[in-house]
Write an enzyme that holds these catalytic residues in place. Sequence first.
Site, short mmCIF file in Angstrom:
data_model
loop_
_atom_site.label_atom_id
_atom_site.label_comp_id
_atom_site.label_asym_id
_atom_site.label_seq_id
_atom_site.Cartn_x
_atom_site.Cartn_y
_atom_site.Cartn_z
N CYS A 68 0.76 -1.29 -0.21
CA CYS A 68 -0.01 -0.01 -0.16
C CYS A 68 0.76 1.15 -0.08
O CYS A 68 1.62 1.68 0.82
CB CYS A 68 -1.02 -0.08 1.43
SG CYS A 68 -1.75 1.47 1.61
N CYS A 86 0.40 3.44 3.22
CA CYS A 86 1.45 2.73 4.45
C CYS A 86 2.57 3.03 4.14
O CYS A 86 3.47 3.37 5.32
CB CYS A 86 1.11 1.22 4.36
SG CYS A 86 -0.54 0.69 4.63
#
Length: 459
Positions: free
Chosen positions: A379, A382
Amino acid sequence: MASATASISSHAIALRDLKAVRIGAVRQQVAVVPAGPAAKSQRARAVRPLCAAEPARKPLSASAASAPVAPVEEEAPAAAVDYEALAQELVGASPLEIMDRALDLFGSEIAIAFSGAEDVALIEYAKLTGRPFRVFSLDTGRLNPETYQLFDKVEKHYGIHIEYTFPEAGEVQDLVRSKGLFSFYEDGHQECCRVRKVRPLRKALKGLKAWITGQRKDQSPGTRASIPVVQVDPSFEGLDGGAGSLIKWNPVANVEGKDVWTFLRTMDVPVNALHAQGYVSIGCEPCTRPVLPGQHEREGRWWWEDAAAKECGLHKGNIDKDGQGPKVGVNGNGSAEASAPDIFQSQAIVNLTRPGIENLLRLENRTEPWLTVLYAPWCPFCQAMEASYVELAEKLSGSGIKVAKFRADGEQKPFAQAELQLKSFPTILLFPSRTVRPIKYPSEKRDVDSLLAFVNSLR
């Protein structure tokens, strides 16, 4: 009388032979232009300007008049371009070189896709080549006022007319009447984007043989990390129709966002006023917002959805290649699996397993609070907060507060959604020392100070 007739006949024959020679000479002068992308530029060189002066005609000799006309030799068609090989050739080329090659190959049959954000860099590169170029844009009907103002400024600055493409009024009317103005907040943005962007784009591209986009690899590591500088478009068709009929150019694919902005400031070109307000990636007004500290630029788009694939469909080939994205696979549950290396690697961060986080959920009287991030390594959002989370963990080390991580994608995603309040990555939870239920961090400010304020207010 007979001599007069013979004289007239010989004169007519001479005129006929002279006319035949002139026609043969014209035939020999016609250049055979091969088909293909380079045909237009070759034709331009072969055709004489409309107002060009006629060259002086030399008298024909008797021997020239009687000489046989040479047959016209046709040239072989131009060989097809190997775009994979061309992409490798241009890997180290500058955006200006790539733009020049694109415009040279396709002439008026290629156009720049302008969205009103950093794509103005593409127009500047095109202008610097000195070649003529075309620009088109999708007006979805829901753009920010600042974006429309930029369109006007760009047209005046470069002395061009942007070719606007609009959605079908009937399709928009049906969508709004049946689902309302903001249905995308409830059932995802794909349907609205399909009506307002994808279908109009498909129609526009059917009139071209190639298009130029502002995609960069660093815009979205999950979906754009592997884009080449030139490729056969995997999703749309061009003028000739069928698979492989459209070529897609990405001149700034290998350029970082900060370098694009250095170029824009250096060249002093107009930019969207929203950039100064924290907007980085700019789309439609209801689906775009500024990014906050610690957020990836793409997180300002469709922020209410999962972060696995922040694409509207214009570049869906980035996701659908062989049924999976270039950096993200899909398991049997439809959850994203990481092919990227793990993140949040620090001795100050505890790596929780499924049994470990289940124990945290069951404990009613914890001796110390736990701050935990639910994440997926692939991600980009993230990844964007990794540095601040590691710094926070190091600051809290020895303070009586544990900092942890739990990988919540793949097989763990259904559990995390049901038990840990996961809606999108990253999700940050605080397990207080005397409360059973974990408390979800409500803000998207993921800088150290904001996270620390959250922890200190509930410890």
